[in-house]
Design a protein around this motif. Structure first.
Motif, PDB file in Angstrom:
ATOM      1  N   PRO A  67       0.923  -1.230  -0.094  1.00 46.81           N
ATOM      2  CA  PRO A  67       0.152  -0.055  -0.024  1.00 46.81           C
ATOM      3  C   PRO A  67       0.700   1.221  -0.126  1.00 46.81           C
ATOM      4  O   PRO A  67       2.058   1.459   0.674  1.00 46.81           O
ATOM      5  N   TRP A  68       0.147   2.234  -0.760  1.00 43.06           N
ATOM      6  CA  TRP A  68       0.908   3.595  -0.534  1.00 43.06           C
ATOM      7  C   TRP A  68       0.408   4.401   0.365  1.00 43.06           C
ATOM      8  O   TRP A  68      -0.971   4.459   0.698  1.00 43.06           O
ATOM      9  N   GLN A  69       1.528   5.004   1.022  1.00 46.42           N
ATOM     10  CA  GLN A  69       1.134   5.789   2.412  1.00 46.42           C
ATOM     11  C   GLN A  69       0.765   7.136   2.295  1.00 46.42           C
ATOM     12  O   GLN A  69       1.649   7.899   1.632  1.00 46.42           O
ATOM     13  N   ILE A  70      -0.312   7.813   2.467  1.00 44.42           N
ATOM     14  CA  ILE A  70      -0.471   9.082   2.351  1.00 44.42           C
ATOM     15  C   ILE A  70      -0.700   9.795   3.548  1.00 44.42           C
ATOM     16  O   ILE A  70      -1.401   9.430   4.505  1.00 44.42           O
ATOM     17  N   ALA A  71       0.236  10.678   4.008  1.00 43.59           N
ATOM     18  CA  ALA A  71       0.282  11.358   5.209  1.00 43.59           C
ATOM     19  C   ALA A  71      -0.726  12.593   5.154  1.00 43.59           C
ATOM     20  O   ALA A  71      -0.798  13.124   4.172  1.00 43.59           O
ATOM     21  N   ASP A  72      -1.470  12.871   6.284  1.00 51.85           N
ATOM     22  CA  ASP A  72      -2.201  14.106   6.168  1.00 51.85           C
ATOM     23  C   ASP A  72      -3.325  13.926   5.149  1.00 51.85           C
ATOM     24  O   ASP A  72      -3.508  14.617   4.349  1.00 51.85           O
ATOM     25  N   ALA A  73      -4.350  12.626   5.303  1.00 54.87           N
ATOM     26  CA  ALA A  73      -5.024  12.392   4.107  1.00 54.87           C
ATOM     27  C   ALA A  73      -6.344  13.610   4.314  1.00 54.87           C
ATOM     28  O   ALA A  73      -7.047  13.520   3.204  1.00 54.87           O
ATOM     29  N   ASN A  74      -6.382  14.563   5.301  1.00 58.00           N
ATOM     30  CA  ASN A  74      -7.504  15.242   5.646  1.00 58.00           C
ATOM     31  C   ASN A  74      -7.023  16.845   5.192  1.00 58.00           C
ATOM     32  O   ASN A  74      -7.715  17.788   5.625  1.00 58.00           O
ATOM     33  N   ARG A  75      -5.864  16.848   4.455  1.00 54.46           N
ATOM     34  CA  ARG A  75      -5.337  18.219   3.945  1.00 54.46           C
ATOM     35  C   ARG A  75      -6.657  18.910   3.224  1.00 54.46           C
ATOM     36  O   ARG A  75      -7.508  18.012   2.524  1.00 54.46           O
ATOM     37  N   LYS A  76      -6.354  19.940   3.064  1.00 57.72           N
ATOM     38  CA  LYS A  76      -7.557  20.822   2.616  1.00 57.72           C
ATOM     39  C   LYS A  76      -7.714  20.502   0.974  1.00 57.72           C
ATOM     40  O   LYS A  76      -8.725  20.400   0.242  1.00 57.72           O
ATOM     41  N   ALA A  77      -6.361  19.973   0.064  1.00 60.31           N
ATOM     42  CA  ALA A  77      -6.412  19.717  -1.164  1.00 60.31           C
ATOM     43  C   ALA A  77      -7.292  18.489  -1.590  1.00 60.31           C
ATOM     44  O   ALA A  77      -7.692  18.181  -2.664  1.00 60.31           O
ATOM     45  N   PHE A  78      -7.504  17.517  -0.223  1.00 60.19           N
ATOM     46  CA  PHE A  78      -8.304  16.360  -0.587  1.00 60.19           C
ATOM     47  C   PHE A  78      -9.884  16.519  -0.361  1.00 60.19           C
ATOM     48  O   PHE A  78     -10.610  15.840  -0.095  1.00 60.19           O
ATOM     49  N   GLY A  79     -10.202  17.685   0.224  1.00 59.54           N
ATOM     50  CA  GLY A  79     -11.476  17.672   0.865  1.00 59.54           C
ATOM     51  C   GLY A  79     -12.529  18.355  -0.218  1.00 59.54           C
ATOM     52  O   GLY A  79     -12.358  18.102  -1.311  1.00 59.54           O
ATOM     53  N   GLY A  80     -13.763  18.564   0.199  1.00 60.53           N
ATOM     54  CA  GLY A  80     -14.803  19.048  -0.611  1.00 60.53           C
ATOM     55  C   GLY A  80     -15.688  18.069  -1.209  1.00 60.53           C
ATOM     56  O   GLY A  80     -15.147  16.926  -1.192  1.00 60.53           O
ATOM     57  N   CYS A  81     -16.607  18.391  -1.764  1.00 55.78           N
ATOM     58  CA  CYS A  81     -17.502  17.541  -2.515  1.00 55.78           C
ATOM     59  C   CYS A  81     -17.127  17.282  -3.830  1.00 55.78           C
ATOM     60  O   CYS A  81     -17.669  17.780  -4.744  1.00 55.78           O
ATOM     61  N   ARG A  82     -16.009  16.471  -4.128  1.00 52.39           N
ATOM     62  CA  ARG A  82     -15.623  16.312  -5.393  1.00 52.39           C
ATOM     63  C   ARG A  82     -15.112  15.064  -5.602  1.00 52.39           C
ATOM     64  O   ARG A  82     -15.051  14.090  -4.507  1.00 52.39           O
ATOM     65  N   SER A  83     -15.079  14.328  -6.618  1.00 53.65           N
ATOM     66  CA  SER A  83     -14.910  13.005  -7.077  1.00 53.65           C
ATOM     67  C   SER A  83     -13.301  12.833  -7.183  1.00 53.65           C
ATOM     68  O   SER A  83     -12.813  11.474  -7.001  1.00 53.65           O
ATOM     69  N   TRP A  84     -13.028  13.505  -7.866  1.00 53.43           N
ATOM     70  CA  TRP A  84     -11.203  13.316  -8.342  1.00 53.43           C
ATOM     71  C   TRP A  84     -10.580  14.059  -7.633  1.00 53.43           C
ATOM     72  O   TRP A  84     -10.383  15.151  -7.261  1.00 53.43           O
ATOM     73  N   LEU A  85      -9.150  13.427  -7.342  1.00 53.73           N
ATOM     74  CA  LEU A  85      -7.957  13.949  -6.714  1.00 53.73           C
ATOM     75  C   LEU A  85      -6.932  13.742  -7.419  1.00 53.73           C
ATOM     76  O   LEU A  85      -6.855  12.878  -8.091  1.00 53.73           O
ATOM     77  N   LYS A  86      -5.889  14.566  -7.259  1.00 52.71           N
ATOM     78  CA  LYS A  86      -4.479  14.393  -7.871  1.00 52.71           C
ATOM     79  C   LYS A  86      -3.615  14.598  -6.826  1.00 52.71           C
ATOM     80  O   LYS A  86      -3.243  15.404  -6.222  1.00 52.71           O
ATOM     81  N   LEU A  87      -3.075  13.093  -6.620  1.00 52.47           N
ATOM     82  CA  LEU A  87      -2.115  13.079  -5.789  1.00 52.47           C
ATOM     83  C   LEU A  87      -0.575  13.023  -5.911  1.00 52.47           C
ATOM     84  O   LEU A  87      -0.216  12.702  -6.895  1.00 52.47           O
ATOM     85  N   PRO A  88       0.088  13.911  -5.329  1.00 52.90           N
ATOM     86  CA  PRO A  88       1.649  14.316  -5.863  1.00 52.90           C
ATOM     87  C   PRO A  88       2.306  13.071  -6.089  1.00 52.90           C
ATOM     88  O   PRO A  88       2.393  12.091  -5.330  1.00 52.90           O
ATOM     89  N   LEU A  89       2.876  12.802  -7.268  1.00 54.53           N
ATOM     90  CA  LEU A  89       3.686  11.664  -7.667  1.00 54.53           C
ATOM     91  C   LEU A  89       5.071  11.589  -6.559  1.00 54.53           C
ATOM     92  O   LEU A  89       5.239  10.492  -6.353  1.00 54.53           O
ATOM     93  N   SER A  90       5.333  12.648  -6.005  1.00 58.68           N
ATOM     94  CA  SER A  90       6.301  12.701  -4.976  1.00 58.68           C
ATOM     95  C   SER A  90       6.431  11.773  -3.889  1.00 58.68           C
ATOM     96  O   SER A  90       7.057  11.408  -3.220  1.00 58.68           O
ATOM     97  N   GLU A  91       5.184  11.596  -3.571  1.00 64.68           N
ATOM     98  CA  GLU A  91       4.825  10.779  -2.375  1.00 64.68           C
ATOM     99  C   GLU A  91       4.676   9.314  -2.566  1.00 64.68           C
ATOM    100  O   GLU A  91       4.639   8.604  -1.557  1.00 64.68           O
ATOM    101  N   TRP A  92       4.819   8.773  -3.838  1.00 64.18           N
ATOM    102  CA  TRP A  92       4.727   7.486  -4.058  1.00 64.18           C
ATOM    103  C   TRP A  92       6.025   6.919  -4.265  1.00 64.18           C
ATOM    104  O   TRP A  92       7.142   7.444  -4.504  1.00 64.18           O
ATOM    105  N   PRO A  93       6.071   5.630  -4.131  1.00 63.60           N
ATOM    106  CA  PRO A  93       7.576   4.733  -4.163  1.00 63.60           C
ATOM    107  C   PRO A  93       8.227   4.926  -5.586  1.00 63.60           C
ATOM    108  O   PRO A  93       7.497   5.189  -6.447  1.00 63.60           O
TER     109      PRO A  93
END
Length: 201
Positions: free
Chosen positions: A140-166
């Motif tokens: 599993p890929w670990q996302i720190a601070d999953a409640n950050r503002k960029a992930f919030g709101g009533c939206r379906s799609w997120l863009k996750l920074p590639l820098s956080e992935w292995p």
């Protein structure tokens, strides 16, 4: 989404109820039904990506909104969020005929009331439907601070920074194991296609 995994600058993720992600992860469910949220923009909801990570959330989630005796696992905001479900949209469509939506009931876990509410919401009745193939990543890929503002709101799609992935993320995706065996997936897909017209994406 036409770019390859190696060409991505961000990893797309799709927000879905944690309890529904569990059904997809177990192979109980192969469909995603979506109306879209208020943050989807003027064009409304669209299947923007053909491959994405499932991002489990408890935003707007209600246990009474799904069928069966299902438990919700509390998500600790102080702990990293583990993402391990790599998903491909095999086919997508939009359904504006309520009788067809009703006929899909055996293939998902939402209650009729929840589906009907989503179907009727907005200016035009209907739902977007995707037949999806889910695969599990070995690590599993670990996302720190999953409640950050960029992930919030009533939206379906997120863009996750590639820098956080292995660094070996493309290899992990290539080796992800399908939740449902090929023969069973094709059998159940054929059953769904008898109900609704699903052009291959």
């Amino acid at each position: 989404m036409s770019e390859t995994v190696n060409e991505l600058t961000t990893i797309p993720a799709f927000k879905e109820w944690q309890i529904v992600c569990s059904a997809l992860a177990s192979g109980e469910q192969m469909l995603i039904l979506r109306k879209g949220g208020i943050a989807e923009g003027r064009e409304g909801f669209r299947w923007q990506h053909s491959r994405f990570l499932l991002f489990p959330t408890q935003f707007h989630q209600q246990a009474e909104g799904v069928r069966g005796d299902r438990s919700i696992i509390a998500m600790n905001a102080d702990q990293p969020l583990a993402l391990d479900l790599w998903t491909e949209t095999v086919a997508t469509t939009r359904i504006s005929d309520w009788s067809l939506v009703e006929s899909l009931s055996p293939y998902h876990i939402w209650t009729p009331d929840v589906v009907r509410e989503r179907f009727a919401w907005g200016d035009e009745p209907g739902l977007s439907v995707a037949l999806v193939r889910v695969r599990r990543l070995a690590n599993p890929w670990q996302i720190a601070d999953a409640n950050r503002k960029a992930f919030g709101g009533c939206r379906s799609w997120l863009k996750l920074p590639l820098s956080e992935w292995p660094a070996d993320h493309s290899l992990q995706i290539a080796n992800a194991r399908p939740i449902i065996a090929d023969d069973e997936f094709e059998h159940r897909s054929a059953e769904i296609r008898k109900i609704i017209d699903l052009p291959c994406d």
